[in-house]
Design an enzyme around this catalytic site. Sequence first.
Site, mmCIF file in Angstrom:
data_model
loop_
_atom_site.group_PDB
_atom_site.id
_atom_site.type_symbol
_atom_site.label_atom_id
_atom_site.label_comp_id
_atom_site.label_asym_id
_atom_site.label_seq_id
_atom_site.Cartn_x
_atom_site.Cartn_y
_atom_site.Cartn_z
ATOM 1 N N CYS A 342 -33.324 -30.675 -53.788
ATOM 2 C CA CYS A 342 -33.770 -29.506 -55.269
ATOM 3 C C CYS A 342 -34.292 -30.048 -56.781
ATOM 4 O O CYS A 342 -35.113 -28.347 -57.049
ATOM 5 C CB CYS A 342 -32.443 -28.909 -55.518
ATOM 6 S SG CYS A 342 -31.136 -30.332 -55.345
ATOM 7 N N ARG A 371 -32.109 -41.896 -48.079
ATOM 8 C CA ARG A 371 -30.338 -42.602 -48.659
ATOM 9 C C ARG A 371 -30.026 -43.466 -47.936
ATOM 10 O O ARG A 371 -30.406 -43.582 -46.670
ATOM 11 C CB ARG A 371 -29.474 -41.392 -48.126
ATOM 12 C CG ARG A 371 -29.914 -39.924 -48.796
ATOM 13 C CD ARG A 371 -28.778 -39.137 -48.955
ATOM 14 N NE ARG A 371 -28.851 -37.810 -48.430
ATOM 15 C CZ ARG A 371 -28.195 -36.716 -48.276
ATOM 16 N NH1 ARG A 371 -27.501 -35.850 -48.183
ATOM 17 N NH2 ARG A 371 -28.887 -35.043 -49.455
ATOM 18 N N GLN A 389 -34.596 -32.844 -44.023
ATOM 19 C CA GLN A 389 -34.543 -31.034 -44.745
ATOM 20 C C GLN A 389 -34.611 -29.486 -44.635
ATOM 21 O O GLN A 389 -35.977 -29.989 -45.318
ATOM 22 C CB GLN A 389 -33.370 -31.595 -46.025
ATOM 23 C CG GLN A 389 -32.590 -32.678 -45.614
ATOM 24 C CD GLN A 389 -31.639 -32.519 -47.255
ATOM 25 O OE1 GLN A 389 -31.755 -32.647 -48.330
ATOM 26 N NE2 GLN A 389 -29.711 -32.984 -47.231
ATOM 27 N N ASP A 391 -34.465 -27.145 -46.209
ATOM 28 C CA ASP A 391 -34.083 -26.462 -47.114
ATOM 29 C C ASP A 391 -34.803 -25.491 -47.638
ATOM 30 O O ASP A 391 -35.826 -25.674 -47.131
ATOM 31 C CB ASP A 391 -33.970 -28.135 -48.773
ATOM 32 C CG ASP A 391 -33.169 -28.602 -49.097
ATOM 33 O OD1 ASP A 391 -32.673 -28.197 -48.937
ATOM 34 O OD2 ASP A 391 -32.750 -29.558 -49.715
ATOM 35 N N HIS A 393 -34.808 -23.504 -51.533
ATOM 36 C CA HIS A 393 -34.011 -22.726 -52.814
ATOM 37 C C HIS A 393 -34.759 -21.169 -53.082
ATOM 38 O O HIS A 393 -35.759 -21.126 -53.457
ATOM 39 C CB HIS A 393 -34.726 -23.815 -54.049
ATOM 40 C CG HIS A 393 -34.168 -26.015 -53.918
ATOM 41 N ND1 HIS A 393 -35.143 -26.422 -53.044
ATOM 42 C CD2 HIS A 393 -32.668 -25.667 -53.754
ATOM 43 C CE1 HIS A 393 -34.019 -27.116 -53.007
ATOM 44 N NE2 HIS A 393 -33.254 -26.745 -53.168
ATOM 45 N N LYS A 474 -19.447 -23.902 -52.125
ATOM 46 C CA LYS A 474 -20.708 -24.052 -51.062
ATOM 47 C C LYS A 474 -19.903 -22.868 -50.636
ATOM 48 O O LYS A 474 -18.540 -23.127 -50.314
ATOM 49 C CB LYS A 474 -21.521 -24.702 -50.179
ATOM 50 C CG LYS A 474 -20.349 -25.407 -50.647
ATOM 51 C CD LYS A 474 -20.982 -27.171 -49.999
ATOM 52 C CE LYS A 474 -19.510 -28.524 -49.462
ATOM 53 N NZ LYS A 474 -20.078 -29.816 -49.131
ATOM 54 N N HIS A 520 -29.176 -23.141 -53.059
ATOM 55 C CA HIS A 520 -29.633 -23.943 -52.258
ATOM 56 C C HIS A 520 -29.321 -23.510 -50.670
ATOM 57 O O HIS A 520 -27.498 -23.003 -50.967
ATOM 58 C CB HIS A 520 -29.367 -25.394 -52.480
ATOM 59 C CG HIS A 520 -29.142 -25.764 -53.779
ATOM 60 N ND1 HIS A 520 -29.907 -26.601 -54.843
ATOM 61 C CD2 HIS A 520 -28.734 -25.453 -55.594
ATOM 62 C CE1 HIS A 520 -29.262 -27.009 -55.707
ATOM 63 N NE2 HIS A 520 -28.834 -25.982 -56.082
#
Length: 657
Positions: A342, A371, A389, A391, A393, A474, A520
């Site tokens: 993000c 991670r 991911q 992802d 946005h 979320k 997100h």
Amino acid sequence: MAKLRLPDGKVLETAPGSSVADVALQIGPRLAKAAVAARLDGNPVDLSAKIPDEGEPTLEILTEKSDAALEILRHSLSHVMAQAVGRLYGNVKFAIGPAIENGFYYDFDLPERIKDEDLLRIEEEMRRIVAEKIPFVRRELTIAEARQLMTEKGQAYKVEMIDDLSKPADGSAGATSVSVYEDGDFVDLCRGPHVPDTSRAGAFKLTHVAGAYWRGDEKRPMLQRIYGTAFWDAKVLEKHLAQLEEAKKRDHRRIGVDMDLFSFHDEGPGFAFFHPRGMVIWNALTDFWRAVHRRHGYSEIRTPIILSESLWRQSGHWDHYRNNMYFTKIDEHDYAVKPMNCPGGLLVYKARPHSYKELPIKNAELGLVHRHEKSGVLHGLVRVRQFTQDDAHIFCLPEQVAEEVGKVIGLVRELYAPFGFEEMRVELSTRPEKDTIGSDEMWEMATSSLQQALDGSGLEYKVNAGDGAFYGPKIDFHLRDCIGRTHQCGTIQADFAMPERFGLTYVGADNQEHRPVMIHRAIFGSLERFLAIIIEHFGGAFPLWLAPTQFAVLPVSEKCNEYAQKVRDQLFDAGLRVEIDLRSDKIGAKIRDASLAKTPYMLVVGLREAENGGVALRERTAGDVGPATVELVIAAARKEIETFGKSRMAEGIETEV
């Protein structure tokens, strides 16, 4: 008289000093007999808990029919198991024993190694404890009393936990007292609640033993963790154990090796190495993902893997994720390997001015993140240190949030449908109690927008209070696979705070600068984890559009090899994934091997097929379909791929022949 409010809204008066058990009996003997525990003002408590003399608390009596009671049962059984281990083995140091999804575990430090074959002996001792009908007794102790008790018993892990409770690492006020539970000769540091006594243990089974570092830290002692599962009903337990056996057969780690999809190596622990066949599935997933996102108006971006440490401080990830991040220095400046995409997406938006007429802007990214997971929690593709991911946005006007979230919910359904994931459990997670960013007004607007979108979607959902992200509430989507397990994959998060932190703006109709909202969202979640889920969901028998090898051309004898090669080339030139088996083995062995490799379709070619210019088609599960031309096979295959298997190729061939 003390007053309390029941779930149906009625107010009940009870004698001062009454316990929950007394109230259950007052309501009725049947309820008193069925009662396991209760919720007092929403907090789980034992039946022995006292009703406050003042106020009007809400009380819900929990029975075996209550979902919350199952967790209490499992937590109680972790204590029973620990008590059994304590009786059977000398010099046991007890660590922790929580309830978990579908079961429980307890971590032990003891000199003797426990093996899977020892579990039956521990189970037998547990059944003896159950038969003794030992009550669970709660006691409140001061920190000093609890510390002395556990020190005298030689329970160093419990002493450490008590010290942490009394002096939290964050400097906040520590606890002045703790609760312990006694069941016979076993005493444990525990906040409870528990079932009334050990005879309410239901049906249970110990499943396996594993290693676990104390507190997940590889620098701390390695403990022995015994896992178990439990249900109120023996038939439900039996069904669950059958599901576990089926899950073992479908383990993606074994199938991944058998099908040559991926591997892991000591040179990169927690980092998956994808092989050519695994990349076929990966590319099929991402090609599908890109096609759907293009249709829904998304643009694809790509952001760097390494970004400055100051960026992660600005975004708030430093405060919440730094213990799971990797760091490096470049030109004497501090940088971090991104654990999330993000902040990069925010910088892309900020790279140029925007007008309200452009919004919503939808930027999607297949972003590689890292991670630092502890070695003890790594698990195949499900828990890795590097993953991708899916992802996106969405930057939009505040009044567009509910509509855009609704569109994402539709996109979620579209992306899951080809895998057969049509049954979902949906949760709305609200603001955590601590460590969040953004104002109360931002959180209220974000939460109401998500709730509005869910209400408009027709999906059933439950509110998961306090489990939102640090920057916003979320929606989470839990998929149910073919053997009944659930997997949390998709998530949608409404974020008013991050755009403010990064100073994002757009020029409104009034020619003034305004703040956009950032949505997100990830749908597959981690591609690696999603791949593990679908490997196990399909048991490696992928539908045609996903299969690493879609066709196997099997010549009956070496005399047919030349024609078999021509068939193979026709399918290959048509863009299909095809292999040819030119071994001198008998055709039965070739068919068996292609079936074991989970190849969807086999094209058997003999002298007759060579003369006729056709093939004999076999399906992975249905067996012989019949004769067909190569052209018909190609056309039917394309249709099955385009419809994600809704129009099965074999059925089309059968109609033609």
